[in-house]
Design a protein around this motif. Structure first.
Motif, PDB file in Angstrom:
ATOM      1  N   ALA A 110       0.838  -1.207   0.000  1.00 33.22           N
ATOM      2  CA  ALA A 110       0.000   0.000   0.000  1.00 33.22           C
ATOM      3  C   ALA A 110       0.875   1.261   0.000  1.00 33.22           C
ATOM      4  O   ALA A 110       0.583   2.228  -0.718  1.00 33.22           O
ATOM      5  N   PHE A 111       1.950   1.242   0.780  1.00 35.56           N
ATOM      6  CA  PHE A 111       2.879   2.372   0.796  1.00 35.56           C
ATOM      7  C   PHE A 111       3.497   2.577  -0.581  1.00 35.56           C
ATOM      8  O   PHE A 111       3.606   3.706  -1.070  1.00 35.56           O
ATOM      9  N   ASP A 113       3.907   5.357  -5.963  1.00 35.45           N
ATOM     10  CA  ASP A 113       3.511   5.407  -7.380  1.00 35.45           C
ATOM     11  C   ASP A 113       2.623   6.615  -7.641  1.00 35.45           C
ATOM     12  O   ASP A 113       2.766   7.302  -8.656  1.00 35.45           O
ATOM     13  N   HIS A 114       1.702   6.879  -6.731  1.00 32.10           N
ATOM     14  CA  HIS A 114       0.789   8.014  -6.875  1.00 32.10           C
ATOM     15  C   HIS A 114       1.556   9.342  -6.808  1.00 32.10           C
ATOM     16  O   HIS A 114       1.266  10.271  -7.566  1.00 32.10           O
ATOM     17  N   MET A 115       2.560   9.425  -5.919  1.00 30.06           N
ATOM     18  CA  MET A 115       3.378  10.638  -5.844  1.00 30.06           C
ATOM     19  C   MET A 115       4.092  10.898  -7.168  1.00 30.06           C
ATOM     20  O   MET A 115       4.188  12.045  -7.614  1.00 30.06           O
ATOM     21  N   PHE A 128       4.989  14.689  -7.697  1.00 24.07           N
ATOM     22  CA  PHE A 128       5.570  15.118  -6.435  1.00 24.07           C
ATOM     23  C   PHE A 128       6.877  14.392  -6.139  1.00 24.07           C
ATOM     24  O   PHE A 128       7.558  14.713  -5.171  1.00 24.07           O
ATOM     25  N   LEU A 129       7.214  13.413  -6.963  1.00 27.01           N
ATOM     26  CA  LEU A 129       8.451  12.659  -6.808  1.00 27.01           C
ATOM     27  C   LEU A 129       8.964  12.310  -8.192  1.00 27.01           C
ATOM     28  O   LEU A 129       8.219  11.744  -8.999  1.00 27.01           O
ATOM     29  N   PRO A 130      10.214  12.675  -8.523  1.00 30.55           N
ATOM     30  CA  PRO A 130      10.764  12.303  -9.819  1.00 30.55           C
ATOM     31  C   PRO A 130      10.821  10.775  -9.949  1.00 30.55           C
ATOM     32  O   PRO A 130      11.188  10.082  -8.993  1.00 30.55           O
ATOM     33  N   TRP A 163      13.292  18.242  -7.868  1.00 28.58           N
ATOM     34  CA  TRP A 163      11.988  18.830  -8.177  1.00 28.58           C
ATOM     35  C   TRP A 163      11.590  18.482  -9.595  1.00 28.58           C
ATOM     36  O   TRP A 163      12.417  18.478 -10.495  1.00 28.58           O
ATOM     37  N   THR A 164      10.315  18.208  -9.783  1.00 33.85           N
ATOM     38  CA  THR A 164       9.818  17.888 -11.131  1.00 33.85           C
ATOM     39  C   THR A 164       9.189  19.097 -11.764  1.00 33.85           C
ATOM     40  O   THR A 164       8.837  20.044 -11.114  1.00 33.85           O
TER      41      THR A 164
END
Length: 92
Positions: free
Chosen positions: A45-46, A51-53, A58-60, A91-92
């Protein structure tokens, strides 16, 4: 002083510690491999949240793969031994 960091299934304190180390790697404050021992799919789940970030930018994507995951401790340790630092913008 550690050569690497592995989080085992546990509570929010362990997850917080894992995230601190992973973040310190992303910010180039340390250069140590991090991993999750995903026993019985505990971190699935984490990992979905991670994956969602990435999907929400929000995450490269490259940083997503700097935390190693495996259900087998020996395989995970092998992945940590093969760790090579990546340098991409945070940062993306």
């Amino acid at each position: 002083m550690a050569d690497a960091f592995i989080a085992l299934l546990n509570g929010i304190g362990t997850l917080e510690d894992f995230m601190k180390v992973w973040t310190m790697n992303q910010l180039s404050e340390i250069d140590k491999p991090v991993g999750l021992l995903n026993t019985r799919g505990f971190f699935d789940a984490f990992l979905g949240l991670v994956d969602h970030m990435v999907a929400e930018k929000f995450l490269p994507p490259a940083h997503q793969h700097t935390a190693f995951v495996d259900a087998d401790a020996e395989v995970l340790i092998g992945k940590l031994h093969a760790y090579q630092r990546i340098d991409v913008p945070k940062w993306t």
